[in-house]
Design an enzyme around this catalytic site. Structure first.
Site, PDB file in Angstrom:
ATOM      1  N   GLY A   9       0.888  -1.172   0.078  1.00 54.98           N
ATOM      2  CA  GLY A   9      -0.016   0.055  -0.190  1.00 54.98           C
ATOM      3  C   GLY A   9       0.814   1.315   0.152  1.00 54.98           C
ATOM      4  O   GLY A   9       2.232   1.225  -0.277  1.00 54.98           O
ATOM      5  N   CYS A  10       0.239   2.431   0.539  1.00 57.68           N
ATOM      6  CA  CYS A  10       1.120   3.652   0.527  1.00 57.68           C
ATOM      7  C   CYS A  10       2.385   3.522   1.049  1.00 57.68           C
ATOM      8  O   CYS A  10       2.315   2.880   2.296  1.00 57.68           O
ATOM      9  CB  CYS A  10      -0.044   4.705   1.321  1.00 57.68           C
ATOM     10  SG  CYS A  10       1.133   6.236   1.363  1.00 57.68           S
ATOM     11  N   LEU A  11       3.379   3.840   0.613  1.00 61.63           N
ATOM     12  CA  LEU A  11       4.856   3.503   0.978  1.00 61.63           C
ATOM     13  C   LEU A  11       5.224   4.299   2.230  1.00 61.63           C
ATOM     14  O   LEU A  11       5.829   3.692   3.091  1.00 61.63           O
ATOM     15  CB  LEU A  11       5.810   3.963  -0.185  1.00 61.63           C
ATOM     16  CG  LEU A  11       5.662   5.341  -0.954  1.00 61.63           C
ATOM     17  CD1 LEU A  11       6.477   6.323   0.058  1.00 61.63           C
ATOM     18  CD2 LEU A  11       6.576   5.107  -2.180  1.00 61.63           C
ATOM     19  N   TRP A  12       4.575   5.448   2.339  1.00 62.86           N
ATOM     20  CA  TRP A  12       5.222   6.075   3.670  1.00 62.86           C
ATOM     21  C   TRP A  12       4.521   5.547   4.806  1.00 62.86           C
ATOM     22  O   TRP A  12       5.181   5.622   5.864  1.00 62.86           O
ATOM     23  CB  TRP A  12       4.769   7.542   3.671  1.00 62.86           C
ATOM     24  CG  TRP A  12       3.628   8.174   3.565  1.00 62.86           C
ATOM     25  CD1 TRP A  12       2.547   7.895   4.496  1.00 62.86           C
ATOM     26  CD2 TRP A  12       3.208   9.022   2.632  1.00 62.86           C
ATOM     27  NE1 TRP A  12       1.391   8.759   4.108  1.00 62.86           N
ATOM     28  CE2 TRP A  12       1.813   9.505   2.851  1.00 62.86           C
ATOM     29  CE3 TRP A  12       3.423   9.871   1.464  1.00 62.86           C
ATOM     30  CZ2 TRP A  12       1.061  10.257   2.126  1.00 62.86           C
ATOM     31  CZ3 TRP A  12       3.081  10.726   0.766  1.00 62.86           C
ATOM     32  CH2 TRP A  12       1.324  10.818   1.211  1.00 62.86           C
ATOM     33  N   ASP A  83      -6.128   3.132  -0.293  1.00 64.72           N
ATOM     34  CA  ASP A  83      -5.314   3.249  -1.484  1.00 64.72           C
ATOM     35  C   ASP A  83      -5.661   2.144  -2.340  1.00 64.72           C
ATOM     36  O   ASP A  83      -5.471   0.836  -2.146  1.00 64.72           O
ATOM     37  CB  ASP A  83      -3.631   2.719  -0.901  1.00 64.72           C
ATOM     38  CG  ASP A  83      -3.284   3.801   0.320  1.00 64.72           C
ATOM     39  OD1 ASP A  83      -3.792   4.891  -0.018  1.00 64.72           O
ATOM     40  OD2 ASP A  83      -2.803   3.294   0.907  1.00 64.72           O
TER      41      ASP A  83
END
Length: 157
Positions: A9-12, A83
């Site tokens: 999912g969202c990398l951060w 996401d």
């Protein structure tokens, strides 16, 4: 020190979670297995990922997989939380075939193996994300994250 790449999912959010794990030395937000050599091109098939450098004497690939499965929905194709899209697929990537063997073995040994859609692939390309994405939730802790806060910082000291 060894490297493995996790897409969830969202990398951060994935980066913020992984950076606090025992044995993880460093993390970097990036893009795995696209075709471009930079972040300026159109979407090229990459998965948002986190380059994870770790000490194999402290944490094994099998243990990293346990941690990884705490933050993903392994049955969801191209979606984690809010996401949605191919770049948010789940995957484990490495240029070390032993890592890939361990990751596949981990998945194959699970009772729910038939439902799991996490890809395990050789890392063919990696591009570091722009600076604005690096350590984003450390710098902006109230930004959106698909990982619940009680799990996101579960291993933070």
């Amino acid at each position: 020190m060894e490297e493995i790449y996790f897409a969830g999912g969202c990398l951060w959010g994935v980066q913020e979670y992984l950076r606090h794990l025992p044995g993880v030395i460093s993390t970097e937000a990036g893009r795995a297995n696209g075709t471009s050599a930079n972040t300026k091109s159109e979407y090229d098939g990459y998965a948002e990922c986190v380059r994870t450098q770790f000490n194999p004497e402290v944490v094994s690939v099998d243990q990293l997989m346990d941690y990884f499965f705490e933050i993903i929905d392994p049955y969801s194709t191209n979606k984690q939380g809010d996401d949605i899209g191919e770049k948010y697929r789940t995957g484990v990537y490495s240029s070390n075939n032993n890592h890939l063997t361990e990751a596949r073995k981990y998945i194959d040994n699970r009772d729910d193996v038939a439902k799991i859609v996490v890809e395990v692939l050789f890392l063919s390309n990696y591009v570091k994300s722009d600076d604005e994405h690096q350590d984003r939730l450390t710098r902006y802790p109230s930004d959106y994250c698909h990982i619940p806060k009680n799990i996101l910082h579960k291993y933070k000291c």
